[in-house]
Structures are given as structure tokens and as C-alpha cells.
Write a protein that holds these residues in place. Sequence first.
Motif, mmCIF file in Angstrom:
data_model
loop_
_atom_site.group_PDB
_atom_site.id
_atom_site.type_symbol
_atom_site.label_atom_id
_atom_site.label_comp_id
_atom_site.label_asym_id
_atom_site.label_seq_id
_atom_site.Cartn_x
_atom_site.Cartn_y
_atom_site.Cartn_z
ATOM 1 N N ASP A 150 -17.244 26.492 -22.513
ATOM 2 C CA ASP A 150 -17.730 25.296 -21.817
ATOM 3 C C ASP A 150 -18.147 25.639 -20.397
ATOM 4 O OD1 ASP A 150 -17.215 23.887 -24.099
ATOM 5 O OD2 ASP A 150 -15.301 23.055 -23.403
ATOM 6 N N ARG A 151 -17.389 26.470 -19.712
ATOM 7 C CA ARG A 151 -17.742 26.848 -18.338
ATOM 8 C C ARG A 151 -19.064 27.638 -18.320
ATOM 9 N NH1 ARG A 151 -14.425 26.514 -14.097
ATOM 10 N NH2 ARG A 151 -12.364 25.599 -14.411
ATOM 11 N N LEU A 152 -19.215 28.550 -19.290
ATOM 12 C CA LEU A 152 -20.455 29.316 -19.362
ATOM 13 C C LEU A 152 -21.644 28.404 -19.651
ATOM 14 C CD1 LEU A 152 -19.274 32.473 -21.322
ATOM 15 C CD2 LEU A 152 -19.987 32.375 -18.929
ATOM 16 N N ALA A 153 -21.444 27.442 -20.542
ATOM 17 C CA ALA A 153 -22.532 26.523 -20.892
ATOM 18 C C ALA A 153 -22.936 25.656 -19.711
ATOM 19 C CB ALA A 153 -22.116 25.649 -22.080
ATOM 20 N N LYS A 154 -22.026 25.289 -18.867
ATOM 21 C CA LYS A 154 -22.297 24.425 -17.708
ATOM 22 C C LYS A 154 -22.686 25.236 -16.478
ATOM 23 C CE LYS A 154 -19.084 20.844 -19.292
ATOM 24 N NZ LYS A 154 -17.831 20.108 -18.976
ATOM 25 N N GLY A 155 -22.650 26.560 -16.624
ATOM 26 C CA GLY A 155 -22.998 27.394 -15.486
ATOM 27 C C GLY A 155 -21.931 27.448 -14.420
ATOM 28 N N LEU A 156 -20.724 27.117 -14.770
ATOM 29 C CA LEU A 156 -19.617 27.139 -13.818
ATOM 30 C C LEU A 156 -19.047 28.544 -13.719
ATOM 31 C CD1 LEU A 156 -17.811 23.840 -14.888
ATOM 32 C CD2 LEU A 156 -19.350 24.166 -12.928
#
Length: 336
Positions: free
Chosen positions: A101-107
Motif C-alpha cells: 500500500d505504501r509503494l502504491a501511494k508513493g509513500l
Amino acid sequence: MFDFLLGNDALSAIVAFALVLIPAIFIHEMGHFLAAKAVGITILEFGIGFPPRMMTLFSRGATEYTLNWLPIGGFVRPLGEDFVSTASREQVEKDRQELKDRLAKGLPLEPVSPRPDPLQNERAALKARGVENVMSVNEAKPLSRIVFMAGGSFANLLAAFVLFIMIALSGLPTAVGGSVGVLSITPDSVLAEAGVQSGDLVETLNGEYFENSTAFFNRLYELSGQPVTLALRRGENAESVELMFTPEFTQAQPDRQNYVFISGVSPDSPAQAAGIQPGDLVVAFNDEPFNAFDELARRTELNAGQEVVLTLLRDGEITEVTVTPRENPPPRHGAI
């Protein structure tokens, strides 16, 4: 009593395991427990057997004493020893999803959600029970940790030392004195009339042990005309027999010679090659008679590798054989 443990079967292995390993494990863990108490490390649980837990026996201070289902010694659980625990499959999948999820949101990739600290939870549980002063394994000083870790091995070493002392003090059954084996007996002799038979083993005379056959006959002649009691073993089952009689000797004691009785001959041995047979009596070694049984072994050792002559008595006849004692006999075999 425990002769069956010498067998090579599953039952013997299981019973031997229970008698040896289970107490050794329990003593080992008890050593860790006592060492921890000595240096101040908090023990959360002392378990008899291995989990799963059957029941809690009682609690004292910070320690729970438990009884577990697997009867394999025991264990101790000190505070802080299990601070690194294996994550469950669900927790691993949750961590992976959070990272995706963090990778998908660019976090940025930050550490996953913190997990509960087992050590802090244990401290909180102890505090709720009124136990304040506790110390985990990692909080102990290096020397204290060494004492704790070495406590189990030291306990096993001490137990072995005490066990050996107990065995040494208790001793083993040991035959006292000598005995007289009756190979053959003259029908009209004093002992034959008393009931002694060929194959009997005379153990005591009037309840007293004797050093050898010479001492036995010396004492028997001294008691001529007096009631005596012989205790002997008879037959394949070594049945105990007592004979009471009054020896009457009309002549002086004759000179006696000591013989060595051959009970068995090993295959491929010098004795077999020389024709020596079970039941033979060795009368002399290089024409020298014997004063005691152990003289045969001593003379054999002195003449290892050299040809010697043994004088044998077989079925009432004298014969001589030539034999060379081995210098390096095979294991569990003699020189002759």
C-alpha cells in the motif's frame, strides 16, 4: 531387576530413555533455575514436562510452577529469553500488504506497525501481581548470565559425581574367600560318604569361608572327629545344599597338588591347535607343578612367544602337549 534393559528392542529403548534422559533433563533445568535464583534473574515459569500445559501447580513470587503433558524432563522460562518471537502467517501477510500500500501511494518505506513487546507485557503482568523488582536475562551482568547458562551443565556434572559416590559406597556383591569344585570323588572317601557329589561347589565349612582348596582340607583334617557342616551349590540351578557329618581320618593328610581345570577352548587358539580339550586338568607347566591357579597366567606371560610343554591329566591318563603362547592375542582371547 533391570536385566531386560540389555535387550535390543523398542521397549528396552523406551524404558532406558525414561530412566536416563528424563531425569538428566530435569536435573539440567533445575540447575538453570537455581543459578537464576542465585544471580537474581527472574524466572517466569518452571515446568515439569514439556508443553502443552496440563495445569498450574502453584505460584511463588514471579514464578509459576506448572505440570505439562509431555513427560520429558522439564524447562525454565526466564524473563526476557523469548523477547524475539516468530511472527504469525497473518502478521507477515499484514506487513506485506502494508508495504504494498505504501509503494502504491508513493509513500516512503517506513517500518511496519510496531508489534507488542512481550517483555513489557511480562513486566506489566508481574507488576499487576505485585512483583516489582525483576531482572531479565539481558539486563543481568555478563558474569551472571554465564552462571545462569552454565548452571544446567554444572548440575548434571554434580549429579553424576554424587551418583558415582553413592555407587562406590554401596559397593557390589563380592564373593568372600575361595571355593572347592568337586570334579570327581572316590566312592568310599569321607566326603562321598557325607553326600558330596561330583560337580558340587563347596562354599563354606562350618559357616566359615576358606582361601583355597588347601585351606579347606587343612581345616577339615583339624576337625576330624567333630561334627561339621558344609554349605555347597549343586546342579545347573546352583541349588543350596547343607551337609552335616563327622569326618574321621585315620591317616595323616596326604600331599596334594593344585591343578588348573580347562572349562573351554577358544576356536583357532594355540590350545585348540595343540589338542587341549575342555575338562582337561593342567598338571604342570614345563614340568613344574602349580602352587596356585594364577601361576598359569604368570608363567604364560613370561613365556609368550616361546614353545612350552603342558602336562595334562585326561580321563585318568597323563599326556603332554606342546604349545606356543601368543604375544598379542585377539581381543577377549587369552595367550593360549
